[in-house]
Design a protein around this motif. Structure first.
Motif, PDB file in Angstrom:
ATOM      1  N   ASP A 190     -73.721  29.184  26.877  1.00  0.00           N
ATOM      2  CA  ASP A 190     -75.140  29.050  27.228  1.00  0.00           C
ATOM      3  C   ASP A 190     -75.645  27.633  26.960  1.00  0.00           C
ATOM      4  OD1 ASP A 190     -75.199  31.686  27.977  1.00  0.00           O
ATOM      5  OD2 ASP A 190     -76.069  32.414  26.089  1.00  0.00           O
ATOM      6  N   LEU A 191     -75.196  27.054  25.850  1.00  0.00           N
ATOM      7  CA  LEU A 191     -75.594  25.680  25.512  1.00  0.00           C
ATOM      8  C   LEU A 191     -75.027  24.695  26.534  1.00  0.00           C
ATOM      9  CD1 LEU A 191     -75.147  25.754  21.619  1.00  0.00           C
ATOM     10  CD2 LEU A 191     -77.309  25.421  22.848  1.00  0.00           C
ATOM     11  N   GLU A 192     -73.797  24.940  26.951  1.00  0.00           N
ATOM     12  CA  GLU A 192     -73.182  24.042  27.936  1.00  0.00           C
ATOM     13  C   GLU A 192     -73.923  24.095  29.266  1.00  0.00           C
ATOM     14  OE1 GLU A 192     -68.547  24.079  26.294  1.00  0.00           O
ATOM     15  OE2 GLU A 192     -69.199  25.518  27.835  1.00  0.00           O
ATOM     16  N   LEU A 193     -74.410  25.286  29.632  1.00  0.00           N
ATOM     17  CA  LEU A 193     -75.195  25.403  30.871  1.00  0.00           C
ATOM     18  C   LEU A 193     -76.517  24.652  30.756  1.00  0.00           C
ATOM     19  CD1 LEU A 193     -74.612  29.169  31.787  1.00  0.00           C
ATOM     20  CD2 LEU A 193     -73.741  27.165  32.999  1.00  0.00           C
ATOM     21  N   LYS A 194     -77.149  24.753  29.593  1.00  0.00           N
ATOM     22  CA  LYS A 194     -78.411  24.040  29.367  1.00  0.00           C
ATOM     23  C   LYS A 194     -78.207  22.524  29.393  1.00  0.00           C
ATOM     24  CE  LYS A 194     -80.711  27.595  26.576  1.00  0.00           C
ATOM     25  NZ  LYS A 194     -81.284  27.922  25.249  1.00  0.00           N
ATOM     26  N   ARG A 195     -77.044  22.091  28.946  1.00  0.00           N
ATOM     27  CA  ARG A 195     -76.760  20.653  28.857  1.00  0.00           C
ATOM     28  C   ARG A 195     -76.688  20.012  30.239  1.00  0.00           C
ATOM     29  NH1 ARG A 195     -72.954  16.800  28.883  1.00  0.00           N
ATOM     30  NH2 ARG A 195     -72.862  15.322  27.130  1.00  0.00           N
ATOM     31  N   VAL A 205     -78.856  16.469  21.394  1.00  0.00           N
ATOM     32  CA  VAL A 205     -79.231  17.591  20.527  1.00  0.00           C
ATOM     33  C   VAL A 205     -78.347  18.804  20.815  1.00  0.00           C
ATOM     34  CG1 VAL A 205     -81.079  19.206  19.914  1.00  0.00           C
ATOM     35  CG2 VAL A 205     -81.615  16.792  20.349  1.00  0.00           C
ATOM     36  N   ILE A 206     -78.127  19.050  22.102  1.00  0.00           N
ATOM     37  CA  ILE A 206     -77.294  20.190  22.503  1.00  0.00           C
ATOM     38  C   ILE A 206     -75.846  19.981  22.067  1.00  0.00           C
ATOM     39  CG2 ILE A 206     -76.361  21.451  24.486  1.00  0.00           C
ATOM     40  CD1 ILE A 206     -79.021  20.964  25.909  1.00  0.00           C
ATOM     41  N   ASP A 207     -75.353  18.743  22.208  1.00  0.00           N
ATOM     42  CA  ASP A 207     -73.980  18.442  21.784  1.00  0.00           C
ATOM     43  C   ASP A 207     -73.790  18.727  20.298  1.00  0.00           C
ATOM     44  OD1 ASP A 207     -73.190  17.704  24.283  1.00  0.00           O
ATOM     45  OD2 ASP A 207     -73.510  15.559  23.976  1.00  0.00           O
ATOM     46  N   LYS A 208     -74.818  18.407  19.529  1.00  0.00           N
ATOM     47  CA  LYS A 208     -74.749  18.664  18.088  1.00  0.00           C
ATOM     48  C   LYS A 208     -74.686  20.163  17.813  1.00  0.00           C
ATOM     49  CE  LYS A 208     -77.099  17.611  13.731  1.00  0.00           C
ATOM     50  NZ  LYS A 208     -78.281  16.946  13.097  1.00  0.00           N
ATOM     51  N   SER A 209     -75.472  20.937  18.549  1.00  0.00           N
ATOM     52  CA  SER A 209     -75.471  22.395  18.386  1.00  0.00           C
ATOM     53  C   SER A 209     -74.122  22.983  18.797  1.00  0.00           C
ATOM     54  CB  SER A 209     -76.588  23.025  19.223  1.00  0.00           C
ATOM     55  OG  SER A 209     -77.859  22.600  18.780  1.00  0.00           O
ATOM     56  N   ILE A 210     -73.563  22.452  19.893  1.00  0.00           N
ATOM     57  CA  ILE A 210     -72.257  22.927  20.357  1.00  0.00           C
ATOM     58  C   ILE A 210     -71.178  22.645  19.321  1.00  0.00           C
ATOM     59  CG2 ILE A 210     -70.415  22.554  22.057  1.00  0.00           C
ATOM     60  CD1 ILE A 210     -72.588  22.131  24.158  1.00  0.00           C
ATOM     61  N   ALA A 211     -71.223  21.461  18.725  1.00  0.00           N
ATOM     62  CA  ALA A 211     -70.245  21.090  17.701  1.00  0.00           C
ATOM     63  C   ALA A 211     -70.338  22.020  16.495  1.00  0.00           C
ATOM     64  CB  ALA A 211     -70.462  19.638  17.279  1.00  0.00           C
ATOM     65  N   GLN A 212     -71.570  22.357  16.115  1.00  0.00           N
ATOM     66  CA  GLN A 212     -71.768  23.275  14.986  1.00  0.00           C
ATOM     67  C   GLN A 212     -71.200  24.658  15.291  1.00  0.00           C
ATOM     68  OE1 GLN A 212     -76.029  23.029  14.465  1.00  0.00           O
ATOM     69  NE2 GLN A 212     -75.888  21.310  13.021  1.00  0.00           N
ATOM     70  N   LYS A 213     -71.444  25.118  16.508  1.00  0.00           N
ATOM     71  CA  LYS A 213     -70.936  26.431  16.909  1.00  0.00           C
ATOM     72  C   LYS A 213     -69.410  26.452  16.967  1.00  0.00           C
ATOM     73  CE  LYS A 213     -74.788  28.651  17.321  1.00  0.00           C
ATOM     74  NZ  LYS A 213     -75.071  29.809  16.419  1.00  0.00           N
ATOM     75  N   GLN A 214     -68.825  25.369  17.435  1.00  0.00           N
ATOM     76  CA  GLN A 214     -67.367  25.289  17.503  1.00  0.00           C
ATOM     77  C   GLN A 214     -66.751  25.279  16.109  1.00  0.00           C
ATOM     78  OE1 GLN A 214     -66.993  21.788  19.966  1.00  0.00           O
ATOM     79  NE2 GLN A 214     -66.676  23.001  21.848  1.00  0.00           N
ATOM     80  N   THR A 215     -67.408  24.589  15.178  1.00  0.00           N
ATOM     81  CA  THR A 215     -66.941  24.579  13.791  1.00  0.00           C
ATOM     82  C   THR A 215     -67.025  25.975  13.191  1.00  0.00           C
ATOM     83  OG1 THR A 215     -67.678  22.302  13.478  1.00  0.00           O
ATOM     84  CG2 THR A 215     -67.318  23.618  11.487  1.00  0.00           C
TER      85      THR A 215
END
Length: 238
Positions: A190-195, A205-215
């Motif tokens: 969902d974040l990738e679609l928003k990006r 900001v979205i990249d940071k959220s994606i990185a957190q989710k991947q971690t």
């Protein structure tokens, strides 16, 4: 032996014989009984072989009858519940208490065992106890756990209560972890679609959220998934 005459010479030829399965089965039972009476740790130690065998047979018959009765009771109760619900949406607990000699909890457990056993009747002949079958048949028990317990029983291994509890607990934990992983993976998608349509600042900001989710996704490794059982290789169907 059979004889055959060739050029005035008589030869003796072996005759193929087949030992009946019943004889082989009885021989195996006799051997098992002998092992029971000679094993010092066995309940039957020191008993005559014939007595040990008779007691073993009776015990097996009682187990089979007990298991079959649970399945048959579940079948009858399932029929009653379905018939009752044709006319009333409630009243099942009252009917069980007033018109049977079993508790509502036992009635529901018996129905669960029947529903599970409809497509796996051989489970009733694997030596599993009623308690184990009831645990396996619970709607909350993962299918992977049922398959693993069935595979152990069908291999001839004795499955005790502690083993059953561990398998079910591990399977539930694995399901929980897998569900959490699926949720995080969806959030990342969902974040990738928003990006895609975001501004440069918003993308950061979205990249940071994606990185957190991947971690977070990578960190979910505490629970080992239950051992996979090939459903095609485990004969749990009739």
């Amino acid at each position: 032996m059979a004889t055959r005459t060739i050029n005035n010479l008589t030869t003796i030829e072996p005759v193929e014989t087949t030992i009946p399965d019943t004889v082989l089965e009885q021989a195996a039972l006799d051997l098992q009984a002998k092992e029971l009476v000679t094993d010092e740790s066995s309940f039957y130690h020191g008993m005559p072989v014939t007595i040990a065998q008779e007691l073993t047979d009776i015990g097996g018959d009682v187990k089979r009858m007990h298991l079959e009765s649970l399945y048959q009771i579940g079948e009858k109760l399932a029929q009653a519940k379905a018939k009752l619900h044709e006319y009333k949406k409630s009243g099942w607990n009252q009917w069980v208490e007033e018109y049977t000699t079993v508790s509502r909890v036992y009635a529901d457990q018996a129905i669960d065992v029947y529903e599970m056993g409809k497509n796996a009747t051989n489970l009733l002949h694997t030596g599993l106890s009623n308690t184990t079958l009831i645990k396996m048949a619970k709607p909350s028990t993962p299918e992977t756990a049922r398959l693993q317990i069935a595979a152990l029983a069908e291999s001839g291994e004795k499955v005790d209560g502690k083993t059953v509890d561990t398998i079910i607990k591990t399977a539930k934990e694995a399901e929980s972890v897998n569900a959490k992983k699926a949720d995080i993976q969806k959030e990342i998608r969902d974040l990738e679609l928003k990006r895609e349509g975001a501004t440069t600042l918003r993308k950061k900001v979205i990249d940071k959220s994606i990185a957190q989710k991947q971690t977070e996704l990578e960190s979910i490794t505490q629970v080992k998934p239950v051992a996979e059982v090939d459903s095609a290789a485990v004969a749990v169907t009739a």
